[in-house]
Write an enzyme that holds these catalytic residues in place. Structure first.
Site, PDB file in Angstrom:
ATOM      1  N   LYS A 117       0.981  -1.030   0.156  1.00  0.00           N
ATOM      2  CA  LYS A 117      -0.352   0.001   0.242  1.00  0.00           C
ATOM      3  C   LYS A 117       0.958   1.300  -0.107  1.00  0.00           C
ATOM      4  CE  LYS A 117      -3.854  -1.878   2.639  1.00  0.00           C
ATOM      5  NZ  LYS A 117      -4.881  -1.658   3.700  1.00  0.00           N
TER       6      LYS A 117
ATOM      7  N   ASP B   2      -9.842   3.023   3.132  1.00  0.00           N
ATOM      8  CA  ASP B   2      -9.850   2.147   4.237  1.00  0.00           C
ATOM      9  C   ASP B   2     -10.639   3.358   5.245  1.00  0.00           C
ATOM     10  OD1 ASP B   2      -8.728  -0.301   3.915  1.00  0.00           O
ATOM     11  OD2 ASP B   2      -6.639   0.275   3.914  1.00  0.00           O
TER      12      ASP B   2
END
Ligand code: NAP
Length: 286
Positions: free
Chosen positions: A65, A101
């Site tokens: 990420k 997220d």
């Protein structure tokens, strides 16, 4: 047909292909969502491959990420603050990165636990990528105080230094001792586990990141781990009368936000959740 996929570590089984494909099929879209296991040395080539006309985009998961950011053409402001991208969109060969997220975490908190984070006092276990997204989410939602407790306190301090620079909330990184836990939790109304402790199939299965005696019944205990559905931490919390929230709703909602980014359509979250739960039930029944 266009392709989507999740770029993650080889050998780690992601739930995304199952629940994203269920959403695609429910809406009758001409898309296929695949698993794209990628070792770190192959990340650059994988990202280059996303520019192909038959690729719509991708999810990015552990451990890529952060590393994916310099490989993209543009990254939105929220992802820059978090320091992580989990969603990539291919627009005519240009790749843009975003982070869902943060939205997934807050949506689960509000919709599945009916917890409003404005004014809350939170304690976070762990200081990795997920903790960064959670701290940004809580700061933006108006939390009053956030303590980050990690076994590597310098990482917690760095996290707060990076994402909390302009924050008005009270921020602390007190170190992972029983006294620190007692003090941080004494006035907290939200406790979030952002470590992988408790994950089934690992050496830390059955372990909790939090000393059991500090959990208070007034708190909501939110575990980002979703395998198993009830972790050791959630068991402890339930036993002492605290409310609990597992990691599956966040996983589904971050996926739903990615789905909207790629397709422009609202994701059928009930379909996605049922598909993910079906896989987890199968695994736990084994
Ligand atoms: P990460 O970047 O590797 O960070 C993990 C954090 O946990 C670090 O602070 C690490 O400490 C700590 N940690 C690891 N093992 C530990 C142990 N045995 N004892 C104490 N602390 C330990 O991972 P991440 O991306 O933040 O992910 C963390 C967890 O959240 C994973 O289980 C992931 O699956 C879950 N997650 C769930 C969702 C969801 O949608 N539900 C979304 C994102 C992440 P050190 O720095 O000292 O190593």
């Amino acid at each position: 047909m266009k392709h989507l996929g999740v770029i993650g570590e080889p050998g780690k089984k992601s739930l995304s292909p199952v629940f994203q494909q269920a959403a695609i099929d429910a809406l009758g879209l001409d898309l296929v969502y695949e698993a794209w296991p990628t070792p770190p040395e192959a990340l650059r080539a994988r990202v280059t491959g996303l520019r192909a006309p038959d690729v719509l985009g991708a999810n990015v998961t552990i451990p890529h990420k952060e590393a994916v950011i310099p490989l993209l053409d543009e990254v939105d402001a929220l992802s820059r603050r978090v320091g992580a991208v989990n969603t990539i969109l291919n627009r005519g060969g240009r790749l843009s990165g975003s982070n869902t997220d943060v939205e997934g975490f807050l949506r689960a908190l509000r919709e599945d636990a009916a917890f409003e984070p404005a004014g809350c006092r939170a304690v976070i276990a762990g200081a990795g990528g997920a903790a960064r997204a959670v701290v940004v989410a809580l700061l933006d939602a108006g939390a009053t105080s956030i303590s980050v407790i990690a076994r590597t306190p310098a990482r917690a301090e760095r996290l707060l230094g990076d994402v909390g620079r302009d924050a008005t909330a009270s921020l602390s990184a007190p170190g992972d001792s029983l006294d620190a836990w007692r003090e941080a939790v004494a006035s907290a109304d939200l406790l979030v586990n952002c470590t992988p402790l408790g994950t089934s199939g690992t050496a830390d299965e059955g372990r909790s990141p939090v000393p059991a005696e500090v959990i208070r019944p007034e708190m909501l205990v939110y575990d980002l781990v979703y395998r198993p559905a009830e972790t050791a931490l959630l068991r402890q919390a339930r036993a002492c009368g605290a409310r609990t929230l597992g990691g599956l709703p966040m996983l589904v909602y971050q996926g739903a936000a990615s789905f909207k980014t790629w397709t422009g359509r609202d994701a059928p979250v009930a379909v996605m959740r049922a598909a993910a739960e079906g896989v987890l039930r199968g695994e736990e029944g084994r």
